[in-house]
Design an enzyme around this catalytic site. Structure first.
Site, PDB file in Angstrom:
ATOM      1  N   ASP A 135      68.004 -34.112  44.520  1.00 44.96           N
ATOM      2  CA  ASP A 135      68.507 -34.030  45.854  1.00 44.96           C
ATOM      3  C   ASP A 135      69.310 -34.817  46.935  1.00 44.96           C
ATOM      4  O   ASP A 135      70.820 -35.022  47.247  1.00 44.96           O
ATOM      5  CB  ASP A 135      68.185 -33.066  47.596  1.00 44.96           C
ATOM      6  CG  ASP A 135      68.812 -32.415  48.081  1.00 44.96           C
ATOM      7  OD1 ASP A 135      70.033 -31.432  47.775  1.00 44.96           O
ATOM      8  OD2 ASP A 135      68.413 -32.022  49.179  1.00 44.96           O
ATOM      9  N   CYS A 189      72.167 -11.416  37.059  1.00 42.24           N
ATOM     10  CA  CYS A 189      72.228 -10.430  38.846  1.00 42.24           C
ATOM     11  C   CYS A 189      72.752  -9.594  38.523  1.00 42.24           C
ATOM     12  O   CYS A 189      72.753  -7.994  39.286  1.00 42.24           O
ATOM     13  CB  CYS A 189      73.513 -11.513  39.159  1.00 42.24           C
ATOM     14  SG  CYS A 189      72.518 -13.101  40.031  1.00 42.24           S
ATOM     15  N   CYS A 192      74.016  -5.796  41.313  1.00 40.14           N
ATOM     16  CA  CYS A 192      73.293  -6.565  42.729  1.00 40.14           C
ATOM     17  C   CYS A 192      74.339  -6.852  43.365  1.00 40.14           C
ATOM     18  O   CYS A 192      74.786  -8.516  42.575  1.00 40.14           O
ATOM     19  CB  CYS A 192      71.840  -7.085  42.301  1.00 40.14           C
ATOM     20  SG  CYS A 192      70.785  -7.582  43.731  1.00 40.14           S
ATOM     21  N   CYS A 195      72.326  -9.952  48.147  1.00 39.90           N
ATOM     22  CA  CYS A 195      72.135 -11.629  48.533  1.00 39.90           C
ATOM     23  C   CYS A 195      73.486 -11.527  49.621  1.00 39.90           C
ATOM     24  O   CYS A 195      74.088 -12.500  50.166  1.00 39.90           O
ATOM     25  CB  CYS A 195      72.789 -13.261  48.120  1.00 39.90           C
ATOM     26  SG  CYS A 195      73.513 -12.926  46.479  1.00 39.90           S
ATOM     27  N   CYS A 199      74.208 -11.763  54.027  1.00 39.23           N
ATOM     28  CA  CYS A 199      74.649 -12.777  55.104  1.00 39.23           C
ATOM     29  C   CYS A 199      74.399 -12.591  56.032  1.00 39.23           C
ATOM     30  O   CYS A 199      75.604 -11.386  56.333  1.00 39.23           O
ATOM     31  CB  CYS A 199      75.601 -13.227  53.681  1.00 39.23           C
ATOM     32  SG  CYS A 199      76.453 -15.208  55.088  1.00 39.23           S
ATOM     33  N   CYS A 215      77.684 -20.758  56.615  1.00 41.44           N
ATOM     34  CA  CYS A 215      76.724 -20.940  55.954  1.00 41.44           C
ATOM     35  C   CYS A 215      76.048 -20.765  57.191  1.00 41.44           C
ATOM     36  O   CYS A 215      76.427 -22.359  57.699  1.00 41.44           O
ATOM     37  CB  CYS A 215      76.288 -21.747  55.109  1.00 41.44           C
ATOM     38  SG  CYS A 215      74.696 -21.415  54.427  1.00 41.44           S
ATOM     39  N   CYS A 242      68.404 -20.422  56.484  1.00 42.53           N
ATOM     40  CA  CYS A 242      68.435 -19.735  57.158  1.00 42.53           C
ATOM     41  C   CYS A 242      68.294 -19.045  55.404  1.00 42.53           C
ATOM     42  O   CYS A 242      68.632 -18.918  54.615  1.00 42.53           O
ATOM     43  CB  CYS A 242      69.883 -18.956  56.879  1.00 42.53           C
ATOM     44  SG  CYS A 242      70.221 -16.886  56.751  1.00 42.53           S
ATOM     45  N   CYS A 245      69.716 -14.881  52.354  1.00 44.18           N
ATOM     46  CA  CYS A 245      70.092 -14.756  51.527  1.00 44.18           C
ATOM     47  C   CYS A 245      69.265 -14.312  49.647  1.00 44.18           C
ATOM     48  O   CYS A 245      69.200 -14.123  48.424  1.00 44.18           O
ATOM     49  CB  CYS A 245      71.886 -15.006  50.438  1.00 44.18           C
ATOM     50  SG  CYS A 245      71.319 -16.380  51.153  1.00 44.18           S
ATOM     51  N   CYS A 249      66.406 -11.595  47.627  1.00 39.55           N
ATOM     52  CA  CYS A 249      67.138 -11.147  45.863  1.00 39.55           C
ATOM     53  C   CYS A 249      65.309 -10.536  45.423  1.00 39.55           C
ATOM     54  O   CYS A 249      64.248 -11.030  45.295  1.00 39.55           O
ATOM     55  CB  CYS A 249      66.818 -12.756  45.223  1.00 39.55           C
ATOM     56  SG  CYS A 249      67.069 -12.714  43.726  1.00 39.55           S
TER      57      CYS A 249
END
Length: 386
Positions: A135, A189, A192, A195, A199, A215, A242, A245, A249
């Site tokens: 990251d 996905c 669907c 998500c 939001c 976001c 947050c 989303c 799932c």
């Protein structure tokens, strides 16, 4: 015998031993479309203030851009699946919501420690040169994880796993070894759009594309200045990140909390912190509360700003006193957020404070907060998203 197994199989077994829930191998050039998507995202300005994304884009677009000698990528995922509903605190007055991933130990430290242990083992086992990433380097972990078969990038742009849902921390090892790659992940996905609908700030202009500037995770963590008025009500009581989303799932039903790495089990004081306590934090208090947590990187002023926004959304009159105390804070971003929160919690107190303070306030953004909320906050309310 273990030694008779192919090297990728032995790597996966060792990764599991070190706490990784998922492991796969991809060629270093296995995600060519990621470069085009990244460049378009940056050209659109959707990265907001995250200037490091643009500054090192040439290194980020592919493993070869960062390290030309890389031949294979070992993609790894560590589960942090929560034991309880991340959305349960949505309507709890006076409490802040911290994203699941930040309620325990700092994932940078935990994942990197395991990556380094796996890297040492791999060098002893097979030689070669390697580099480990989690990251903090210009590495596109999600496309590479998809290429290595860990899952697929969902419509919320995060990795989704058939086995672990949306709850995987990702890391990567670049190596000069030529390893047999795994089959890439397939997009499951379907139709669907849970998500996208979940939001609160409409941060997805279309499926598979995120506008970070809208976001809540970006606004509460990466954004340094005042939070734009149009998003403040939608932030609710989210004070760091947050989960909406991710939490909705459907693939999360397969993500068992029992499989999560124990290092990420939540600390009690971070599961539902009292806003009054957060509003009272000074620098020393902030460092003490968030020691060992990824939250420590946003520092005190940004956290108190976030708590003030949450207080303004709470309707809790008991928070008027701690909010009023912040009107003299040394940080303009805190003073401004406090002025806004006071206008929401106690209109008469706000008007009195405004009359006394507006003429003496030197910071233009704080002055704007006092002016924009007078004589009523109807203008800001009219622009707030759902």
């Amino acid at each position: 015998m273990e030694q008779d197994k192919p090297l990728p199989a032995r790597i996966k077994a060792k990764a599991a031993e070190l706490g990784f829930a998922a492991c796969g191998v991809a060629r270093a050039d296995a995600a060519p479309r990621a470069a085009e998507r990244l460049r378009q995202w940056l050209a659109d300005g959707a990265h907001g203030e995250m200037i490091w994304m643009e500054a090192r884009a040439d290194q980020r677009v592919s493993p070869a851009g960062l390290w030309p000698e890389a031949r294979s990528v070992i993609a790894l995922g560590m589960s942090y699946a929560p034991a309880s509903d991340p959305l349960a605190l949505a309507d709890v007055t006076g409490r802040g919501r911290i994203s699941v991933y930040a309620q325990g130990a700092d994932y940078h430290d935990v994942v990197k420690r395991a990556l380094k242990a796996l890297a040492r083992w791999l060098v002893e086992e097979a030689g070669g040169d390697l580099k480990v990433f989690v990251d903090t380097a210009p590495v596109m972990e999600k496309p590479l994880a998809e290429a290595a078969g860990l899952g697929w990038q969902g419509k919320h742009t995060n990795l989704v796993s058939r086995d672990h849902g949306s709850w995987l921390f990702l890391g990567a090892i670049y190596t000069t070894l030529d390893l047999a790659p795994d089959a890439p992940g397939n997009d499951n996905c379907g139709s669907c759009d849970a998500c996208q609908r979940a939001c609160p700030t409409d941060a997805f202009p279309e499926p598979y594309r995120l506008d970070a500037r809208r976001c809540i995770s970006y606004l509460t963590i990466e954004h340094a200045g005042p939070i734009p008025h149009e998003f403040r009500a939608a932030i609710g009581n989210r004070i760091y990140g947050c989960d909406d989303c991710l939490a909705v799932c459907p693939w999360n039903k397969f993500a068992a909390a029992a499989h999560a790495n124990r290092a990420f089990h939540p600390r009690a004081e971070l599961t539902a912190p009292a806003l009054a306590d957060l509003l009272a934090l000074d620098d020393a208090g902030f460092r003490q509360v968030f020691a060992g947590s990824p939250i420590k990187r946003i520092k005190r002023d940004r956290m108190v700003r976030n708590a003030a926004i949450a207080a303004g959304n709470s309707g809790d009159h008991r928070l008027v006193a701690p909010i009023a105390a912040l009107l003299d804070d040394a940080a303009p971003v805190v003073r401004g957020a406090a002025a806004w929160a006071l206008s929401r919690l106690d209109r008469a107190r706000f008007e009195a404070e405004r009359a006394a303070r507006l003429g003496e306030e030197s910071d233009p953004e704080v002055r704007a907060e006092w002016r924009d909320q007078a004589p009523s906050d109807a203008r800001s309310r009219s622009t707030e998203v759902r």
